[in-house]
Design an enzyme around this catalytic site. Structure first.
Site, PDB file in Angstrom:
ATOM      1  N   CYS A  35       5.093  -4.667  -8.718  1.00  0.00           N
ATOM      2  CA  CYS A  35       6.106  -4.974  -7.703  1.00  0.00           C
ATOM      3  C   CYS A  35       6.924  -6.183  -8.121  1.00  0.00           C
ATOM      4  O   CYS A  35       7.990  -6.426  -7.571  1.00  0.00           O
ATOM      5  CB  CYS A  35       5.448  -5.230  -6.359  1.00  0.00           C
ATOM      6  SG  CYS A  35       4.400  -6.678  -6.402  1.00  0.00           S
TER       7      CYS A  35
ATOM      8  N   SER B 230       4.803   1.057  -0.788  1.00  0.00           N
ATOM      9  CA  SER B 230       6.246   1.313  -0.867  1.00  0.00           C
ATOM     10  C   SER B 230       6.924   0.979   0.464  1.00  0.00           C
ATOM     11  O   SER B 230       6.278   0.960   1.518  1.00  0.00           O
ATOM     12  CB  SER B 230       6.476   2.775  -1.234  1.00  0.00           C
ATOM     13  OG  SER B 230       5.857   3.608  -0.272  1.00  0.00           O
TER      14      SER B 230
ATOM     15  N   PHE C 159      -1.674   1.704  -5.523  1.00  0.00           N
ATOM     16  CA  PHE C 159      -2.385   2.066  -6.758  1.00  0.00           C
ATOM     17  C   PHE C 159      -2.226   1.032  -7.859  1.00  0.00           C
ATOM     18  O   PHE C 159      -3.050   0.953  -8.763  1.00  0.00           O
ATOM     19  CB  PHE C 159      -1.911   3.449  -7.263  1.00  0.00           C
ATOM     20  CG  PHE C 159      -0.610   3.390  -8.038  1.00  0.00           C
ATOM     21  CD1 PHE C 159      -0.602   3.067  -9.386  1.00  0.00           C
ATOM     22  CD2 PHE C 159       0.612   3.637  -7.422  1.00  0.00           C
ATOM     23  CE1 PHE C 159       0.589   2.987 -10.108  1.00  0.00           C
ATOM     24  CE2 PHE C 159       1.800   3.564  -8.130  1.00  0.00           C
ATOM     25  CZ  PHE C 159       1.783   3.237  -9.473  1.00  0.00           C
TER      26      PHE C 159
ATOM     27  N   GLU D 166      -5.801   6.278  -3.066  1.00  0.00           N
ATOM     28  CA  GLU D 166      -6.615   7.436  -3.444  1.00  0.00           C
ATOM     29  C   GLU D 166      -6.436   7.785  -4.922  1.00  0.00           C
ATOM     30  O   GLU D 166      -7.192   8.579  -5.475  1.00  0.00           O
ATOM     31  CB  GLU D 166      -6.292   8.650  -2.558  1.00  0.00           C
ATOM     32  CG  GLU D 166      -4.848   9.122  -2.574  1.00  0.00           C
ATOM     33  CD  GLU D 166      -3.943   8.386  -1.585  1.00  0.00           C
ATOM     34  OE1 GLU D 166      -4.037   7.143  -1.475  1.00  0.00           O
ATOM     35  OE2 GLU D 166      -3.114   9.046  -0.940  1.00  0.00           O
TER      36      GLU D 166
HETATM   37  P1  NAD Z   1       2.350   3.954  -1.376  1.00  0.00           P
HETATM   38  O1  NAD Z   1       3.243   3.423  -0.315  1.00  0.00           O
HETATM   39  O2  NAD Z   1       2.513   5.374  -1.771  1.00  0.00           O
HETATM   40  O3  NAD Z   1       0.805   3.821  -0.942  1.00  0.00           O
HETATM   41  C1  NAD Z   1       0.284   2.586  -0.463  1.00  0.00           C
HETATM   42  C2  NAD Z   1      -0.877   2.883   0.479  1.00  0.00           C
HETATM   43  O4  NAD Z   1      -0.382   3.614   1.601  1.00  0.00           O
HETATM   44  C3  NAD Z   1      -1.973   3.741  -0.159  1.00  0.00           C
HETATM   45  O5  NAD Z   1      -3.226   3.244   0.253  1.00  0.00           O
HETATM   46  C4  NAD Z   1      -1.699   5.137   0.399  1.00  0.00           C
HETATM   47  O6  NAD Z   1      -2.874   5.894   0.546  1.00  0.00           O
HETATM   48  C5  NAD Z   1      -1.093   4.844   1.766  1.00  0.00           C
HETATM   49  N1  NAD Z   1      -0.123   5.872   2.178  1.00  0.00           N
HETATM   50  C6  NAD Z   1       0.658   6.635   1.364  1.00  0.00           C
HETATM   51  N2  NAD Z   1       1.431   7.465   2.108  1.00  0.00           N
HETATM   52  C7  NAD Z   1       1.130   7.221   3.401  1.00  0.00           C
HETATM   53  C8  NAD Z   1       1.616   7.758   4.643  1.00  0.00           C
HETATM   54  N3  NAD Z   1       2.553   8.703   4.687  1.00  0.00           N
HETATM   55  N4  NAD Z   1       1.101   7.258   5.786  1.00  0.00           N
HETATM   56  C9  NAD Z   1       0.161   6.289   5.770  1.00  0.00           C
HETATM   57  N5  NAD Z   1      -0.326   5.747   4.622  1.00  0.00           N
HETATM   58  C10 NAD Z   1       0.157   6.207   3.454  1.00  0.00           C
HETATM   59  O7  NAD Z   1       2.493   2.986  -2.632  1.00  0.00           O
HETATM   60  P2  NAD Z   1       1.902   3.176  -4.089  1.00  0.00           P
HETATM   61  O8  NAD Z   1       2.673   4.239  -4.781  1.00  0.00           O
HETATM   62  O9  NAD Z   1       0.434   3.273  -4.050  1.00  0.00           O
HETATM   63  O10 NAD Z   1       2.250   1.754  -4.731  1.00  0.00           O
HETATM   64  C11 NAD Z   1       3.487   1.446  -5.313  1.00  0.00           C
HETATM   65  C12 NAD Z   1       4.410   0.757  -4.340  1.00  0.00           C
HETATM   66  O11 NAD Z   1       3.804  -0.438  -3.849  1.00  0.00           O
HETATM   67  C13 NAD Z   1       5.724   0.319  -4.966  1.00  0.00           C
HETATM   68  O12 NAD Z   1       6.758   0.575  -4.060  1.00  0.00           O
HETATM   69  C14 NAD Z   1       5.532  -1.184  -5.162  1.00  0.00           C
HETATM   70  O13 NAD Z   1       6.719  -1.938  -5.202  1.00  0.00           O
HETATM   71  C15 NAD Z   1       4.724  -1.517  -3.969  1.00  0.00           C
HETATM   72  N6  NAD Z   1       3.998  -2.767  -4.152  1.00  0.00           N
HETATM   73  C16 NAD Z   1       4.471  -3.863  -3.502  1.00  0.00           C
HETATM   74  C17 NAD Z   1       3.850  -5.081  -3.673  1.00  0.00           C
HETATM   75  C18 NAD Z   1       4.360  -6.300  -2.972  1.00  0.00           C
HETATM   76  O14 NAD Z   1       3.709  -7.313  -3.055  1.00  0.00           O
HETATM   77  N7  NAD Z   1       5.483  -6.260  -2.292  1.00  0.00           N
HETATM   78  C19 NAD Z   1       2.722  -5.168  -4.503  1.00  0.00           C
HETATM   79  C20 NAD Z   1       2.254  -4.025  -5.146  1.00  0.00           C
HETATM   80  C21 NAD Z   1       2.913  -2.822  -4.960  1.00  0.00           C
END
Ligand code: NAD
Length: 501
Positions: A282, A227, A150, A177
């Site tokens: 991040c 994450s 997000f 989403e």
């Molecule tokens: P998230 O892991 O909740 O979601 C990321 C994606 O995974 C979304 O598209 C979501 O729909 C999908 N998803 C969520 N739960 C899932 C599941 N159980 N099974 C399959 N797919 C699933 O992350 P978020 O809250 O949207 O974003 C924040 C996180 O992203 C933080 O931890 C941040 O550090 C990380 N992030 C990392 C970087 C990097 O470059 N390392 C960059 C941006 C964000």
């Protein structure tokens, strides 16, 4: 007015067949502004099939034509980024200038991808054996799935799709989403830029959509950002299903301040990197490692600055920091602040009661500063992903490096010092993928690659730059022999292993 957000398949919006929907909220008002369709397996299959069907023709499209379309996309994006930034602010909450900033960093990758003819050049070795030449080429992998978080609805997808498309692949983007509207805006822009239908597709949804991408026989490569637990899951599932995968995870970024640093500049940097985008980056700095005796002065200067930050609706020009993305996330971050206080950290600035310039139902939490944090505390161990900065005081440089290297994450880090020798040692000593020297958010430019170490990245390829080109292409080595009639070889049967001579 509530608007509905659909998939994008074959160059048009598509509702799909699923009857599951999720609400979209404006974080600054707390009001529902839209709803997004959540794909079922059949919807996912339809989107993946569209991408697979478009693949052959797109891969065979000339480099000149592909580059021209990417270039058109760049021009359109550049001229309309304010429009996209408004969409991002309305669903994410970040302030307008920050939204424009993320688009500009994504645009840099589009510009890098305009150089794809140069980036895809192979090698040629004439005459490796008598009458034999060898050349290498890099071909597209096929359908690429991009699953994004997000916090950067435009930039993170743009780390990947410009290069994937320029290299001749087709794409299925699965955005978060929580803020899916940017994905459709980008899809329309591609159409306007002249991209053939089916090359760029958007699949809206949650775990159901992601699992379909991870198991589909038609998806060749997966680029995930989110994450750490989900990154690890995606990495394992995609690998098990024979896909190429890069899965970027969470972070806990430390900024070390040595006693010789310019303390005012270090305080500015800590505030910008800790509270920019409400800490939902991040590459945000979440831990400040103050090497004795700089801690007291540094904490006082950061506290002064943090108290002056204007928190409000990201759409208002006066706001410096917006709300958190959802009510649930706001409450989770506030619970970390409670936990830090209960664990005995010194709460220097408390953002829980912030007076935001915005509606009372917005998901507000102001800049928060803890001093005297220790590594056993939950606020140190967990990724908070909010405007909470923890200061840990250490005695020496070696203590600071040991702290960073003991942390399970390794995304970004920074050192503030005027000592070139210490900075040079730091970049060799830390087990972290991206390092800043007097730069608090060291996001690499597009022609270098973005990626962390340890629990911050699963896989071995970082995003964009030449590593991105490598990820979205597969190598071939071609050995060819053309017979010169004037110098025809003797031929004959020889069952031994082919020799070069
Ligand atoms: P998230 O892991 O909740 O979601 C990321 C994606 O995974 C979304 O598209 C979501 O729909 C999908 N998803 C969520 N739960 C899932 C599941 N159980 N099974 C399959 N797919 C699933 O992350 P978020 O809250 O949207 O974003 C924040 C996180 O992203 C933080 O931890 C941040 O550090 C990380 N992030 C990392 C970087 C990097 O470059 N390392 C960059 C941006 C964000």
């Amino acid at each position: 007015m509530i608007h509905t957000i659909h998939h994008w398949v074959n160059g048009v919006e598509s509702t799909g067949r699923s009857d599951r929907w999720t609400d979209i909220t404006n974080p600054a008002t707390g009001r529902v502004t839209g709803r997004v369709v959540m794909a079922d397996e059949a919807d996912a299959e339809a989107v993946i099939t569209a991408a697979a069907r478009a693949g052959k023709e797109w891969a065979a499209t000339s480099l000149a034509r592909r580059t021209q379309i990417v270039f058109n996309f760049r021009e359109l994006l550049n001229s309309r980024k304010s429009e996209l930034a408004e969409i991002i602010t309305a669903e994410h909450g970040k302030v307008h200038s920050d939204a424009v900033g993320e688009i500009s960093r994504g645009q840099e990758v589009v510009e890098f991808a305009c150089g794809i003819p140069h980036l895809l050049k192979g090698h040629l070795s004439p005459g490796v054996s008598t009458g034999v030449d060898v050349h290498s080429r890099r071909d597209p992998v096929g359908v690429v799935a991009i699953i994004s978080p997000f916090n950067f609805p435009a930039m993170v997808p743009m780390w990947f799709f410009p290069i994937a498309i320029a290299a001749g692949n087709t794409v299925v983007l699965k955005p978060s989403e929580k803020n899916p509207s940017a994905s459709l805006w980008l899809a329309r822009l591609w159409k306007e830029a002249g991209l053939p239908d089916g090359v760029f597709n958007v699949l809206q949804g949650d775990k159901v959509a992601v699992d379909a991408l991870l198991t589909s026989k038609d998806v060749a490569a997966v680029s995930f950002v989110g994450s750490t637990p989900i990154a690890q899951y995606v990495y394992e599932q995609a690998s098990r299903n024979g896909k190429r995968v890069q899965a970027l995870g969470g972070a806990k970024n430390h900024m070390v301040v040595l006693p010789d640093a310019d303390v005012d500049l270090a305080a500015d940097a800590a505030v910008n990197a800790g509270f920019g985008s409400a800490g939902e980056r991040c590459m945000a700095i979440s831990v400040l490692v103050a090497v004795d005796p700089v801690g007291g002065e540094l904490v006082a200067k950061i506290a002064d600055r943090a108290r002056g930050i204007v928190v409000g609706d990201g759409a208002s020009e006066d706001s410096e920091m917006g709300p958190l993305v959802t009510r649930a996330h706001r409450d989770r971050v506030a619970a970390f602040v409670d936990a830090g206080e209960a664990a005995g950290a010194k709460l220097v600035v408390d953002g829980r009661g912030v007076q935001a310039k915005g509606e009372s139902d917005g998901f507000w939490l102001g800049p928060t500063l803890f001093d005297n944090v220790t590594t056993d505390m939950e606020i140190y161990r967990e990724e908070i992903f909010g405007p909470v900065l923890s200061v840990i005081r250490v005695k020496t440089y070696d203590d600071a490096v040991a702290l960073i290297n003991a942390n399970p994450y390794g995304n970004g880090t920074a050192i503030f010092t005027n000592d070139g020798g210490a900075a040079r040692r730091f970049e060799a000593d830390v087990q972290v993928g991206m390092i800043g020297v007097n730069v608090p958010v060291p996001v690499p430019v597009a022609y270098y690659s973005f990626g962390g170490w340890k629990q911050s990245l699963f896989g071995d390829t970082h995003a964009h730059g030449t590593e991105g080109v490598h990820f979205f292409t597969r190598g071939k080595a071609v050995t060819s022999r053309w017979i010169d009639p004037a110098n025809r070889p003797e031929g004959g049967i020889e069952l031994g292993f082919p020799r070069n001579d």
